[in-house]
Scaffold this motif. Structure first.
Motif, short mmCIF file in Angstrom:
data_model
loop_
_atom_site.label_atom_id
_atom_site.label_comp_id
_atom_site.label_asym_id
_atom_site.label_seq_id
_atom_site.Cartn_x
_atom_site.Cartn_y
_atom_site.Cartn_z
N UNK A 100 0.82 -1.20 0.00
CA UNK A 100 0.00 0.00 0.00
C UNK A 100 0.86 1.26 0.00
N UNK A 101 1.90 1.27 0.81
CA UNK A 101 2.80 2.43 0.84
C UNK A 101 3.46 2.62 -0.52
N UNK A 216 0.82 25.61 -1.79
CA UNK A 216 -0.45 25.33 -1.13
C UNK A 216 -1.30 24.37 -1.95
N UNK A 217 -1.47 24.67 -3.23
CA UNK A 217 -2.31 23.81 -4.07
C UNK A 217 -1.64 22.46 -4.31
N UNK A 218 -0.31 22.42 -4.39
CA UNK A 218 0.39 21.14 -4.55
C UNK A 218 0.20 20.26 -3.32
N UNK A 219 0.31 20.85 -2.14
CA UNK A 219 0.09 20.08 -0.91
C UNK A 219 -1.34 19.55 -0.85
N UNK A 220 -2.29 20.36 -1.30
CA UNK A 220 -3.68 19.93 -1.31
C UNK A 220 -3.88 18.78 -2.28
N UNK A 221 -3.31 18.88 -3.46
CA UNK A 221 -3.44 17.80 -4.44
C UNK A 221 -2.76 16.52 -3.96
N UNK A 222 -1.61 16.66 -3.30
CA UNK A 222 -0.94 15.48 -2.74
C UNK A 222 -1.84 14.81 -1.71
N UNK A 223 -2.49 15.61 -0.88
CA UNK A 223 -3.41 15.05 0.11
C UNK A 223 -4.56 14.33 -0.56
N UNK A 224 -5.17 14.95 -1.56
CA UNK A 224 -6.29 14.32 -2.26
C UNK A 224 -5.88 12.99 -2.88
N UNK A 225 -4.78 13.02 -3.63
CA UNK A 225 -4.34 11.80 -4.33
C UNK A 225 -3.88 10.73 -3.35
N UNK A 226 -3.15 11.12 -2.31
CA UNK A 226 -2.65 10.14 -1.35
C UNK A 226 -3.78 9.42 -0.63
N UNK A 227 -4.78 10.18 -0.19
CA UNK A 227 -5.91 9.56 0.50
C UNK A 227 -6.68 8.64 -0.44
#
Length: 313
Positions: A100-101, A216-227
């Motif tokens: 998963x990781x 800011x938007x990159x961190x948000x996209x990383x969060x969306x995709x990672x989850x």
């Protein structure tokens, strides 16, 4: 000629400054009611949101008798950690965790690169064929080939039972693409024009000007995709046949449908019957724990990353 008495001037300077009238104004009754209602509603939302998670955690530490009779609410009953010991000692669980990781990191990196490049291109209004590229992206939000054609495509490409079958098919989220596109459009054009005058190429402008301003938007996209990638299980369940390649979500799925059966692929062999009732809760807690630990460090970028591209000057 106007003269000023030094004593009177000193007295005026020592006198406390009176606050402006606006600072003395009190909140109206309507605003106080609004704040009170807002607090009550938000607290209710927090309670409704946290209750299922707290209940799952309580069940993971409870015994089967209390769980089956519905006596576990917000606090464990019949404290039990045998299931945690069993799951943690199972090699298949840690192998699934590693998968998963690996899938999450790889898929998130690929998605961020592709989404950033595509969104940056779509943000350029002078680009020829821009409308067609936007239409292609939006079209996929409403229509897709279907389950069987997708499986046939992945199989013909030779990606079944490989990591690429999990990380590539859903590499770009159109919603995330449009959010990032709006953000890029909100950046001042003068910055890119000045960089172009200084001799930077299009790639240099993207890497040295645009991306540093898009944390800011990159961190948000990383969060969306990672989850999304961490919680994804259907792609792996569909395209992977080898148990040693299953992510932890498929491991959890097998536990849910075969917690008391050792014949289920990836299921834990239960040493005692009393742990079968809370084995699903234990695995859920262990599965969601990394996301819960990482989220607080990224959530401060969440609102700013989504909203910056929505405000036009």
């Amino acid at each position: 000629m106007v003269t000023t008495d030094p004593k009177s001037l000193a007295a005026r300077l020592d006198r406390p400054v009176q606050p402006r009238r606006s600072a003395l104004m009190k909140d109206s009754r309507g605003y106080k009611v609004f704040r009170a209602v807002n607090v009550v509603v938000l607290l209710a939302v927090v309670v409704v949101t946290l209750y299922p998670f707290v209940n799952i955690v309580a069940q993971s530490f409870s015994s089967e008798d209390y769980i089956s009779t519905g006596q576990v609410n917000l606090w464990p009953r019949g404290f039990n950690v045998d299931t945690y010991k069993l799951v943690v000692s199972d090699e298949a669980f840690w192998n699934s965790y590693f998968n998963t990781v690996l899938y999450t990191v790889t898929a998130t990196a690929i998605s961020i690169v592709l989404t950033t490049i595509y969104a940056y291109v779509l943000s350029k209004h002078h680009l020829k064929g821009r409308g067609l590229l936007v239409g292609i992206a939006v079209f996929t939000m409403f229509f897709n080939g279907g389950l069987i054609p997708n499986y046939v495509l992945i199989n013909n490409l030779g990606m079944t039972n490989t990591i690429w079958a999990v990380v590539l098919p859903n590499a770009i989220s159109v919603f995330n693409l449009l959010v990032m596109k709006s953000f890029f459009e909100s950046l001042p054009k003068e910055l890119e024009e000045a960089a172009a005058i200084d001799g930077l190429s299009s790639y240099g402008i993207l890497l040295r000007i645009v991306l540093p301003l898009s944390k800011a938007v990159l961190a948000t996209m990383i969060l969306f995709y990672a989850v999304a990638n961490w919680n994804s299980w259907f792609s792996a369940f569909l395209y992977l046949d080898r148990a040693d390649m299953f992510p932890v979500t498929v491991y959890l799925r097998n536990l849910i449908y075969g917690a008391t059966s050792a014949t289920s692929v990836g299921a834990v062999e239960t040493d005692s019957v009393h742990i079968s009732a809370n084995i699903k809760a234990v695995t859920m807690v262990l599965t969601v724990l990394p996301i819960v630990m990482v989220y607080p460090f990224i959530q401060r970028y969440f609102v700013s990353g989504v909203m910056l591209g929505a405000v036009k000057q």
